[in-house]
Design a protein around this motif. Structure first.
Motif, PDB file in Angstrom:
ATOM      1  N   ASN A  13       0.583  -1.100   0.118  1.00 25.07           N
ATOM      2  CA  ASN A  13      -0.143  -0.024   0.196  1.00 25.07           C
ATOM      3  C   ASN A  13       0.966   1.219   0.030  1.00 25.07           C
ATOM      4  N   THR A  14       0.303   2.618   0.140  1.00 24.21           N
ATOM      5  CA  THR A  14       0.877   3.528  -0.049  1.00 24.21           C
ATOM      6  C   THR A  14       0.710   4.060   1.481  1.00 24.21           C
ATOM      7  N   HIS A  15       1.643   5.194   1.895  1.00 23.10           N
ATOM      8  CA  HIS A  15       1.637   5.728   3.182  1.00 23.10           C
ATOM      9  C   HIS A  15       1.561   7.194   3.070  1.00 23.10           C
ATOM     10  N   GLY A  16       0.697   7.965   3.657  1.00 21.63           N
ATOM     11  CA  GLY A  16       0.692   9.363   3.633  1.00 21.63           C
ATOM     12  C   GLY A  16       0.848   9.962   2.220  1.00 21.63           C
ATOM     13  N   ILE A  17       1.245  11.264   2.232  1.00 21.96           N
ATOM     14  CA  ILE A  17       0.995  11.989   0.952  1.00 21.96           C
ATOM     15  C   ILE A  17       2.557  12.324   0.244  1.00 21.96           C
ATOM     16  N   LYS A  18       3.550  11.786   0.973  1.00 23.43           N
ATOM     17  CA  LYS A  18       4.747  12.087   0.592  1.00 23.43           C
ATOM     18  C   LYS A  18       5.495  10.873  -0.234  1.00 23.43           C
ATOM     19  N   GLY A  19       4.907  10.157  -0.729  1.00 20.35           N
ATOM     20  CA  GLY A  19       5.326   9.124  -1.656  1.00 20.35           C
ATOM     21  C   GLY A  19       6.082   8.014  -0.830  1.00 20.35           C
ATOM     22  N   GLU A  20       5.492   7.788   0.228  1.00 21.78           N
ATOM     23  CA  GLU A  20       5.963   6.479   0.974  1.00 21.78           C
ATOM     24  C   GLU A  20       4.989   5.243   0.681  1.00 21.78           C
ATOM     25  N   VAL A  21       5.724   4.058   0.674  1.00 16.57           N
ATOM     26  CA  VAL A  21       5.243   2.718   0.409  1.00 16.57           C
ATOM     27  C   VAL A  21       5.145   1.623   1.587  1.00 16.57           C
ATOM     28  N   ARG A  22       4.124   1.169   1.748  1.00 14.62           N
ATOM     29  CA  ARG A  22       4.345   0.011   2.898  1.00 14.62           C
ATOM     30  C   ARG A  22       4.750  -1.183   2.271  1.00 14.62           C
ATOM     31  N   VAL A  23       5.827  -1.695   3.037  1.00 17.28           N
ATOM     32  CA  VAL A  23       6.463  -3.000   2.260  1.00 17.28           C
ATOM     33  C   VAL A  23       6.433  -4.150   3.427  1.00 17.28           C
ATOM     34  N   ILE A  24       5.949  -5.166   2.884  1.00 23.83           N
ATOM     35  CA  ILE A  24       6.076  -6.532   3.938  1.00 23.83           C
ATOM     36  C   ILE A  24       7.456  -6.999   3.282  1.00 23.83           C
ATOM     37  N   SER A  25       8.347  -6.817   4.302  1.00 20.34           N
ATOM     38  CA  SER A  25       9.673  -7.501   3.832  1.00 20.34           C
ATOM     39  C   SER A  25       9.799  -9.183   3.795  1.00 20.34           C
ATOM     40  N   LYS A  26      10.464  -9.301   3.027  1.00 20.25           N
ATOM     41  CA  LYS A  26      10.937 -10.973   2.673  1.00 20.25           C
ATOM     42  C   LYS A  26      12.357 -10.880   2.799  1.00 20.25           C
ATOM     43  N   THR A  27      13.193 -10.132   3.217  1.00 19.62           N
ATOM     44  CA  THR A  27      14.717 -10.295   3.255  1.00 19.62           C
ATOM     45  C   THR A  27      15.276 -10.700   4.319  1.00 19.62           C
ATOM     46  N   ASP A  28      16.321 -11.324   4.654  1.00 16.73           N
ATOM     47  CA  ASP A  28      16.937 -11.579   5.811  1.00 16.73           C
ATOM     48  C   ASP A  28      17.617 -10.501   6.314  1.00 16.73           C
TER      49      ASP A  28
END
Length: 174
Positions: A13-28
């Motif tokens: 998803n997006t987060h706020g109005i400053k262009g941030e995105v929500r990430v579900i991480s799959k990295t170690d």
């Protein structure tokens, strides 16, 4: 030669109005992977080539990693990135110290007791806190949860895809 890509997260998803995105991480190694200045590649439905982006900012918010990219600085520019899979090429994985492994090296390994009895295959790795927990798929039985700690995991051979564990009493439900 075809590049091998490794999944390090998904934009949900997006987060706020400053262009941030929500990430579900799959990295170690999220702190290393999402460090400002790093290049990530977004694989999106309907596009043949990945979209290259540079991490501008990274922070944690609840269970999500919030990323902002230098190339996209507002909500309208990141809206289309929803559901994109974030990947990196194999050559950017980096070297690990002895005794450290990438998740993709462990997932798919067969797990044996010290006596040589096959328990099952690692099908997932959970990261709940103090140590990782390996989910071992077993034929005809409930999955087993094995903590990745020295007293349990005795030997790992990623080339042969074999792991040897000390089966402590009560660790696995029969």
């Amino acid at each position: 030669m075809t590049k091998r890509w490794f999944n390090v997260g998904k934009i949900v998803n997006t987060h706020g109005i400053k262009g941030e995105v929500r990430v579900i991480s799959k990295t170690d190694f999220a702190e290393e992977r999402y460090k400002p200045g790093n290049t990530l590649y977004l694989f999106m439905d309907g596009r043949n080539e990945p979209v290259e982006v540079t991490v501008n900012t990274h922070r944690l918010h609840k269970q999500f990693h919030l990323l902002q990219f230098k190339e996209r600085q507002n909500l309208n520019e990141v809206e289309e990135l929803k559901n994109a899979i974030i990947k990196v090429p194999e050559e950017e994985l980096g070297e690990l110290n002895e005794g450290e492994f990438y998740f993709h090296e462990i997932i798919g390994c067969e797990v044996f007791t010290e006596e040589g009895e096959l328990i099952g295959k690692v099908k997932e790795i959970l990261t709940p806190g103090a140590n990782d927990v390996w989910v071992i798929g077993r034929k005809g039985k409930k999955d087993a949860l094995i903590p990745y700690i020295e007293s349990v995991v005795k030997h790992i051979d990623v080339r042969e895809k074999k792991i040897e564990i000390e089966l402590m009493e009560g660790l696995i439900d029969e």
